[in-house]
Design a protein around this motif. Sequence first.
Motif, mmCIF file in Angstrom:
data_model
loop_
_atom_site.group_PDB
_atom_site.id
_atom_site.type_symbol
_atom_site.label_atom_id
_atom_site.label_comp_id
_atom_site.label_asym_id
_atom_site.label_seq_id
_atom_site.Cartn_x
_atom_site.Cartn_y
_atom_site.Cartn_z
ATOM 1 N N GLU A 249 0.831 -1.209 0.000
ATOM 2 C CA GLU A 249 0.000 0.000 0.000
ATOM 3 C C GLU A 249 0.864 1.257 0.000
ATOM 4 N N GLU A 250 1.944 1.220 0.786
ATOM 5 C CA GLU A 250 2.882 2.346 0.860
ATOM 6 C C GLU A 250 3.565 2.550 -0.501
ATOM 7 N N LEU A 251 3.925 1.456 -1.140
ATOM 8 C CA LEU A 251 4.583 1.538 -2.452
ATOM 9 C C LEU A 251 3.640 2.107 -3.510
ATOM 10 N N VAL A 252 2.390 1.662 -3.494
ATOM 11 C CA VAL A 252 1.405 2.175 -4.451
ATOM 12 C C VAL A 252 1.248 3.683 -4.250
ATOM 13 N N GLU A 253 1.165 4.121 -3.005
ATOM 14 C CA GLU A 253 1.043 5.559 -2.715
ATOM 15 C C GLU A 253 2.230 6.335 -3.268
ATOM 16 N N GLU A 254 3.428 5.802 -3.063
ATOM 17 C CA GLU A 254 4.630 6.484 -3.552
ATOM 18 C C GLU A 254 4.614 6.587 -5.079
ATOM 19 N N ILE A 255 4.175 5.531 -5.739
ATOM 20 C CA ILE A 255 4.104 5.552 -7.197
ATOM 21 C C ILE A 255 3.070 6.578 -7.665
ATOM 22 N N VAL A 256 1.900 6.562 -7.050
ATOM 23 C CA VAL A 256 0.841 7.515 -7.421
ATOM 24 C C VAL A 256 1.351 8.954 -7.260
ATOM 25 N N GLU A 257 2.003 9.231 -6.134
ATOM 26 C CA GLU A 257 2.563 10.567 -5.914
ATOM 27 C C GLU A 257 3.610 10.899 -6.965
ATOM 28 N N GLY A 258 4.474 9.939 -7.269
ATOM 29 C CA GLY A 258 5.519 10.146 -8.261
ATOM 30 C C GLY A 258 4.983 10.401 -9.654
ATOM 31 N N LEU A 259 3.824 9.821 -9.948
ATOM 32 C CA LEU A 259 3.189 10.029 -11.250
ATOM 33 C C LEU A 259 2.460 11.370 -11.298
ATOM 34 N N GLY A 260 2.348 12.008 -10.126
ATOM 35 C CA GLY A 260 1.670 13.305 -10.068
ATOM 36 C C GLY A 260 0.170 13.182 -10.138
ATOM 37 N N ARG A 261 -0.398 12.092 -9.600
ATOM 38 C CA ARG A 261 -1.844 11.891 -9.642
ATOM 39 C C ARG A 261 -2.428 12.008 -8.265
#
Length: 166
Positions: free
Chosen positions: A154-166
């Motif tokens: 869940e933490e990794l998904v959040e980091e990816i979403v933030e990194g994608l700017g979404r």
Amino acid sequence: MIKAVLIGPPGSGKSTLGRLLAERLGVPFRDTDTDVEVVAGKPVSDIFVEDGEAHFRELELGALRRALAEHDGVLSVGGGAVLREEAQELLTGRPVVYLQVGLSDAVQRVGLASARPLLVLNPRSRLKKLMEERRPIYERLATITVVTDKREVEELVEEIVEGLGR
């Protein structure tokens, strides 16, 4: 339009995180290894044994081309797909997420008795070598790098979403 392309070595979490990321973004998930298996009518491990790695890499490149042209969502790409120059060109300029994993975590996730064709003889040593050989390519292609060791999905998904700017 591709929302994210996940790259990384075996055991980095491309399939698991890809599914969860797609769900979080409300888009479909696609895995090029699955596409290859559908086209070939057999598992990746059988393709390697019966047809050879070169044939598999051709199927893999075709699957990547098709997925990038047709898919609108999150795409997981086989760990070795990035080795081909044409594949690297296809991925350049796209939202590429490199899932970086340490050897011990990768070994735990993959398991040393797995059916992964490139890890048959001395799997730990082979995995280490694959990771070292591919790391510079993964790093060059990545628009986002996420370290997956000892972290919750869940933490990794959040980091990816933030990194994608979404």
